[in-house]
Enzyme design. Structure first.
Site, mmCIF file in Angstrom:
data_model
loop_
_atom_site.group_PDB
_atom_site.id
_atom_site.type_symbol
_atom_site.label_atom_id
_atom_site.label_comp_id
_atom_site.label_asym_id
_atom_site.label_seq_id
_atom_site.Cartn_x
_atom_site.Cartn_y
_atom_site.Cartn_z
ATOM 1 N N TYR A 167 -17.371 3.426 -36.467
ATOM 2 C CA TYR A 167 -18.522 2.889 -35.733
ATOM 3 C C TYR A 167 -19.827 3.112 -36.526
ATOM 4 O O TYR A 167 -20.645 2.191 -36.682
ATOM 5 C CB TYR A 167 -18.589 3.575 -34.364
ATOM 6 C CG TYR A 167 -19.640 3.048 -33.425
ATOM 7 C CD1 TYR A 167 -19.422 1.878 -32.687
ATOM 8 C CD2 TYR A 167 -20.845 3.726 -33.237
ATOM 9 C CE1 TYR A 167 -20.382 1.406 -31.806
ATOM 10 C CE2 TYR A 167 -21.804 3.264 -32.357
ATOM 11 C CZ TYR A 167 -21.576 2.104 -31.641
ATOM 12 O OH TYR A 167 -22.527 1.643 -30.766
ATOM 13 N N LYS A 171 -22.303 0.224 -38.002
ATOM 14 C CA LYS A 171 -23.696 0.096 -37.552
ATOM 15 C C LYS A 171 -24.683 0.294 -38.706
ATOM 16 O O LYS A 171 -25.766 -0.300 -38.717
ATOM 17 C CB LYS A 171 -23.961 1.083 -36.409
ATOM 18 C CG LYS A 171 -23.150 0.786 -35.135
ATOM 19 C CD LYS A 171 -23.469 -0.581 -34.566
ATOM 20 C CE LYS A 171 -22.833 -0.835 -33.214
ATOM 21 N NZ LYS A 171 -23.161 -2.172 -32.681
HETATM 22 P P1 NAP Z 1 -20.148 -2.979 -23.417
HETATM 23 O O1 NAP Z 1 -20.655 -2.891 -22.026
HETATM 24 O O2 NAP Z 1 -18.768 -2.527 -23.719
HETATM 25 O O3 NAP Z 1 -20.373 -4.475 -23.913
HETATM 26 C C1 NAP Z 1 -19.865 -4.971 -25.112
HETATM 27 C C2 NAP Z 1 -19.401 -6.372 -24.845
HETATM 28 O O4 NAP Z 1 -18.951 -6.955 -26.087
HETATM 29 C C3 NAP Z 1 -18.211 -6.418 -23.880
HETATM 30 O O5 NAP Z 1 -18.421 -7.375 -22.876
HETATM 31 C C4 NAP Z 1 -17.065 -6.790 -24.796
HETATM 32 O O6 NAP Z 1 -16.022 -7.522 -24.156
HETATM 33 C C5 NAP Z 1 -17.765 -7.659 -25.814
HETATM 34 N N1 NAP Z 1 -16.936 -7.813 -27.001
HETATM 35 C C6 NAP Z 1 -16.095 -6.907 -27.568
HETATM 36 N N2 NAP Z 1 -15.465 -7.437 -28.608
HETATM 37 C C7 NAP Z 1 -15.918 -8.707 -28.726
HETATM 38 C C8 NAP Z 1 -15.606 -9.769 -29.609
HETATM 39 N N3 NAP Z 1 -14.707 -9.617 -30.596
HETATM 40 N N4 NAP Z 1 -16.221 -10.968 -29.433
HETATM 41 C C9 NAP Z 1 -17.118 -11.133 -28.428
HETATM 42 N N5 NAP Z 1 -17.436 -10.167 -27.561
HETATM 43 C C10 NAP Z 1 -16.844 -8.960 -27.700
HETATM 44 O O7 NAP Z 1 -21.077 -2.137 -24.404
HETATM 45 P P2 NAP Z 1 -22.668 -1.963 -24.448
HETATM 46 O O8 NAP Z 1 -22.943 -0.531 -24.262
HETATM 47 O O9 NAP Z 1 -23.355 -2.980 -23.620
HETATM 48 O O10 NAP Z 1 -22.907 -2.257 -26.003
HETATM 49 C C11 NAP Z 1 -23.518 -3.431 -26.478
HETATM 50 C C12 NAP Z 1 -23.916 -3.208 -27.943
HETATM 51 O O11 NAP Z 1 -24.828 -2.115 -28.017
HETATM 52 C C13 NAP Z 1 -22.721 -2.851 -28.846
HETATM 53 O O12 NAP Z 1 -22.887 -3.462 -30.103
HETATM 54 C C14 NAP Z 1 -22.868 -1.347 -28.983
HETATM 55 O O13 NAP Z 1 -22.273 -0.868 -30.157
HETATM 56 C C15 NAP Z 1 -24.359 -1.194 -28.968
HETATM 57 N N6 NAP Z 1 -24.826 0.138 -28.614
HETATM 58 C C16 NAP Z 1 -24.534 0.665 -27.388
HETATM 59 C C17 NAP Z 1 -24.983 1.941 -27.081
HETATM 60 C C18 NAP Z 1 -24.718 2.578 -25.764
HETATM 61 O O14 NAP Z 1 -25.061 3.779 -25.625
HETATM 62 N N7 NAP Z 1 -24.145 1.910 -24.786
HETATM 63 C C19 NAP Z 1 -25.719 2.671 -28.033
HETATM 64 C C20 NAP Z 1 -25.977 2.101 -29.271
HETATM 65 C C21 NAP Z 1 -25.536 0.820 -29.557
HETATM 66 P P3 NAP Z 1 -14.752 -6.718 -23.612
HETATM 67 O O15 NAP Z 1 -15.236 -5.939 -22.439
HETATM 68 O O16 NAP Z 1 -13.774 -7.794 -23.280
HETATM 69 O O17 NAP Z 1 -14.308 -5.828 -24.767
#
Ligand code: NAP
Length: 259
Positions: A167, A171
């Site tokens: 990861y 990133k």
């Molecule tokens: P999340 O709720 O798990 O949302 C991620 C979404 O991306 C899910 O709906 C997932 O679908 C979809 N996805 C996964 N693989 C995919 C693919 N191959 N093609 C299209 N869509 C896909 O996570 P989130 O926390 O909102 O995270 C969103 C972004 O922010 C990510 O890039 C994450 O790394 C980043 N981020 C999050 C945090 C945090 O603390 N939450 C911190 C830093 C960065 P499925 O549910 O079907 O897998």
């Protein structure tokens, strides 16, 4: 009132739009007047986002067009290209705002991490952003349109994290990709920035053990985990002309964690 909307004529493509942060971004962009193409691997989740956007429209009368959902795997070359073709065909123009938010985790200590877990995370988090950014940039350049590309990286890409070699590498790659895209596309009127969230309350972090979450929260100067809306506000700023002279930047949204 309507003339104050910052994204009044924008078409915004948001990947991962069915997830915690992607949905909040979609809602915030629509509140500023953008029409949203909501894409997710989970087609039903993307549809649900579009349903919520419809509710917003009737509540506030902000958006002026129909938002649409798209089911796409951004890590698949053909699918990412097809997504851009579908969006262009549906709205008769390329998206002027592109937010790559789709992301996954497959955590494991380095000593035990499988090659498959490495490959999957790089494929979605890094190659997926390359594919969507390239297809969107090609569409914008060939039609002579300006745009703003915003990639969701992570503070972990800057500082690393135990159990997240895949990861963190993905990133960190997004930061380098973003800076390069900014250098190459500035002369075409296309800006490219990334956002580095800290720990945000979404399904992704809900998978973490409570003990770890408590420990992390104790390290955050602002004393709380972030909300998806905290990230959405910054993305909206980067999408709008309020950030018109900002490109290649990495904006941390961490509550001060790891400053
Ligand atoms: P999340 O709720 O798990 O949302 C991620 C979404 O991306 C899910 O709906 C997932 O679908 C979809 N996805 C996964 N693989 C995919 C693919 N191959 N093609 C299209 N869509 C896909 O996570 P989130 O926390 O909102 O995270 C969103 C972004 O922010 C990510 O890039 C994450 O790394 C980043 N981020 C999050 C945090 C945090 O603390 N939450 C911190 C830093 C960065 P499925 O549910 O079907 O897998």
């Amino acid at each position: 009132m309507a003339s104050q909307l910052r994204l009044r004529s924008a078409l915004a493509l948001v990947t991962g739009a069915g997830g915690g942060i992607g949905r909040a971004i979609s809602l915030r962009l629509a509140r500023e007047g953008a029409v949203v193409a909501a894409c997710d691997l989970d087609g039903a989740a993307a549809q649900e986002t579009v349903r919520l956007l419809g509710g917003l429209e009737s509540e506030e009368g902000t958006s002026c067009g129909a938002h649409l959902a798209f089911q796409t795997d951004v890590s698949d070359t053909g699918a990412a290209r097809h997504l851009l073709e579908q969006v262009q065909a549906s709205f008769s123009r390329p998206p002027s705002v592109v937010v790559s938010c789709a992301g996954i985790t497959r955590d494991q200590f380095l000593l035990h991490m499988s090659e498959d877990d490495w490959d999957q995370v790089i494929a979605v988090n890094l190659k997926g952003i390359f594919l969507v950014t390239q297809a969107a940039a090609q569409a914008l350049v060939s039609s002579g349109c300006h745009g703003s590309i915003i990639n969701i990286s992570s503070i972990i890409g800057k500082v690393g994290n135990v159990g997240q070699a895949n990861y963190a590498a993905s990133k960190a790659g997004v930061i380098g990709l973003t800076q390069t895209v900014a250098r190459e596309l500035g002369r075409h009127g296309i800006r490219c920035n990334c956002v580095l969230p800290g720990f945000i309350g979404t399904p992704m972090t809900q998978k973490m053990p409570q003990k770890v979450l408590d420990k992390v929260t104790g390290m955050i100067p602002m004393g709380r985990m972030g909300d998806p809306e905290d990230v959405a506000d910054v993305v909206t700023f980067l999408a709008s002309e309020d950030s018109g002279y900002i490109t290649g930047a990495s904006v941390e949204v961490t509550g001060g964690l790891f400053m």
